[in-house]
Design a protein around this motif. Structure first.
Motif, mmCIF file in Angstrom:
data_model
loop_
_atom_site.group_PDB
_atom_site.id
_atom_site.type_symbol
_atom_site.label_atom_id
_atom_site.label_comp_id
_atom_site.label_asym_id
_atom_site.label_seq_id
_atom_site.Cartn_x
_atom_site.Cartn_y
_atom_site.Cartn_z
ATOM 1 N N UNK A 51 12.347 -6.751 -6.123
ATOM 2 C CA UNK A 51 12.920 -7.272 -7.362
ATOM 3 C C UNK A 51 12.179 -8.489 -7.896
ATOM 4 N N UNK A 52 11.449 -9.193 -7.040
ATOM 5 C CA UNK A 52 10.715 -10.382 -7.461
ATOM 6 C C UNK A 52 9.358 -9.954 -8.024
ATOM 7 N N UNK A 53 9.109 -10.181 -9.323
ATOM 8 C CA UNK A 53 7.853 -9.733 -9.933
ATOM 9 C C UNK A 53 6.605 -10.315 -9.261
ATOM 10 N N UNK A 54 6.660 -11.563 -8.840
ATOM 11 C CA UNK A 54 5.496 -12.181 -8.201
ATOM 12 C C UNK A 54 5.194 -11.507 -6.862
ATOM 13 N N UNK A 55 6.219 -11.215 -6.095
ATOM 14 C CA UNK A 55 6.000 -10.540 -4.809
ATOM 15 C C UNK A 55 5.541 -9.110 -5.019
ATOM 16 N N UNK A 56 6.109 -8.438 -6.037
ATOM 17 C CA UNK A 56 5.680 -7.064 -6.345
ATOM 18 C C UNK A 56 4.206 -7.050 -6.726
ATOM 19 N N UNK A 57 3.791 -7.977 -7.582
ATOM 20 C CA UNK A 57 2.379 -8.050 -7.988
ATOM 21 C C UNK A 57 1.488 -8.345 -6.782
ATOM 22 N N UNK A 58 1.921 -9.232 -5.915
ATOM 23 C CA UNK A 58 1.139 -9.542 -4.710
ATOM 24 C C UNK A 58 0.991 -8.305 -3.829
ATOM 25 N N UNK A 59 2.050 -7.513 -3.721
ATOM 26 C CA UNK A 59 1.967 -6.263 -2.961
ATOM 27 C C UNK A 59 0.927 -5.334 -3.587
ATOM 28 N N UNK A 60 0.957 -5.216 -4.922
ATOM 29 C CA UNK A 60 0.006 -4.363 -5.619
ATOM 30 C C UNK A 60 -1.423 -4.822 -5.425
ATOM 31 N N UNK A 61 -1.644 -6.133 -5.447
ATOM 32 C CA UNK A 61 -2.993 -6.664 -5.232
ATOM 33 C C UNK A 61 -3.483 -6.359 -3.818
ATOM 34 N N UNK A 73 -17.772 -2.414 -5.334
ATOM 35 C CA UNK A 73 -18.322 -1.921 -6.600
ATOM 36 C C UNK A 73 -17.297 -1.832 -7.722
ATOM 37 N N UNK A 74 -16.022 -2.100 -7.418
ATOM 38 C CA UNK A 74 -14.970 -1.979 -8.434
ATOM 39 C C UNK A 74 -14.169 -3.268 -8.535
ATOM 40 N N UNK A 75 -13.679 -3.532 -9.741
ATOM 41 C CA UNK A 75 -12.729 -4.625 -9.947
ATOM 42 C C UNK A 75 -11.385 -3.998 -10.308
ATOM 43 N N UNK A 76 -10.318 -4.769 -10.159
ATOM 44 C CA UNK A 76 -8.991 -4.232 -10.454
ATOM 45 C C UNK A 76 -8.107 -5.296 -11.079
ATOM 46 N N UNK A 77 -7.090 -4.817 -11.767
ATOM 47 C CA UNK A 77 -6.015 -5.685 -12.250
ATOM 48 C C UNK A 77 -4.689 -5.043 -11.849
ATOM 49 N N UNK A 78 -3.682 -5.887 -11.650
ATOM 50 C CA UNK A 78 -2.339 -5.416 -11.322
ATOM 51 C C UNK A 78 -1.386 -6.064 -12.319
ATOM 52 N N UNK A 79 -0.599 -5.227 -12.986
ATOM 53 C CA UNK A 79 0.376 -5.705 -13.970
ATOM 54 C C UNK A 79 1.729 -5.075 -13.679
ATOM 55 N N UNK A 80 2.782 -5.761 -14.099
ATOM 56 C CA UNK A 80 4.114 -5.160 -14.073
ATOM 57 C C UNK A 80 4.172 -4.225 -15.266
ATOM 58 N N UNK A 81 4.462 -2.969 -15.017
ATOM 59 C CA UNK A 81 4.432 -1.958 -16.084
ATOM 60 C C UNK A 81 5.724 -1.973 -16.897
#
Length: 81
Positions: A51-61, A73-81
């Motif tokens: 439920x915490x957006x910051x923790x969710x984003x950290x998990x995604x990263x 060779x790749x870069x990434x971004x993680x966003x709350x959809x």
């Protein structure tokens, strides 16, 4: 609560992107003369139980660093959809 993440992965600048080059040539062949560069990547939607957006984003990263992207060779971004 479930949070949906959008993980976007693209080749880093300077890394060969043969799919992008093929699309770039095809667009030129179709008359789209102003196309300068095409980069092909991937987008993943990942639902996590957090439920915490910051923790969710950290998990995604962390997921992206460990599995979803080849960080050499790749870069990434993680966003709350």
């Amino acid at each position: 609560m479930v949070t949906r993440l959008r993980v976007t992965v693209f080749p880093k600048a300077g890394v060969l992107d043969p799919q992008g080059k093929a699309i770039e040539r095809a667009l030129g062949g179709l008359g789209f003369a102003g196309v300068r560069e095409v980069r092909v990547g991937k987008v993943m939607l990942v639902d996590v139980e957090e439920s915490d957006p910051a923790r969710a984003r950290a998990m995604g990263e962390e997921m992206a660093r460990r599995l979803l992207a080849n960080t050499v060779i790749e870069s990434f971004t993680v966003e709350i959809a």
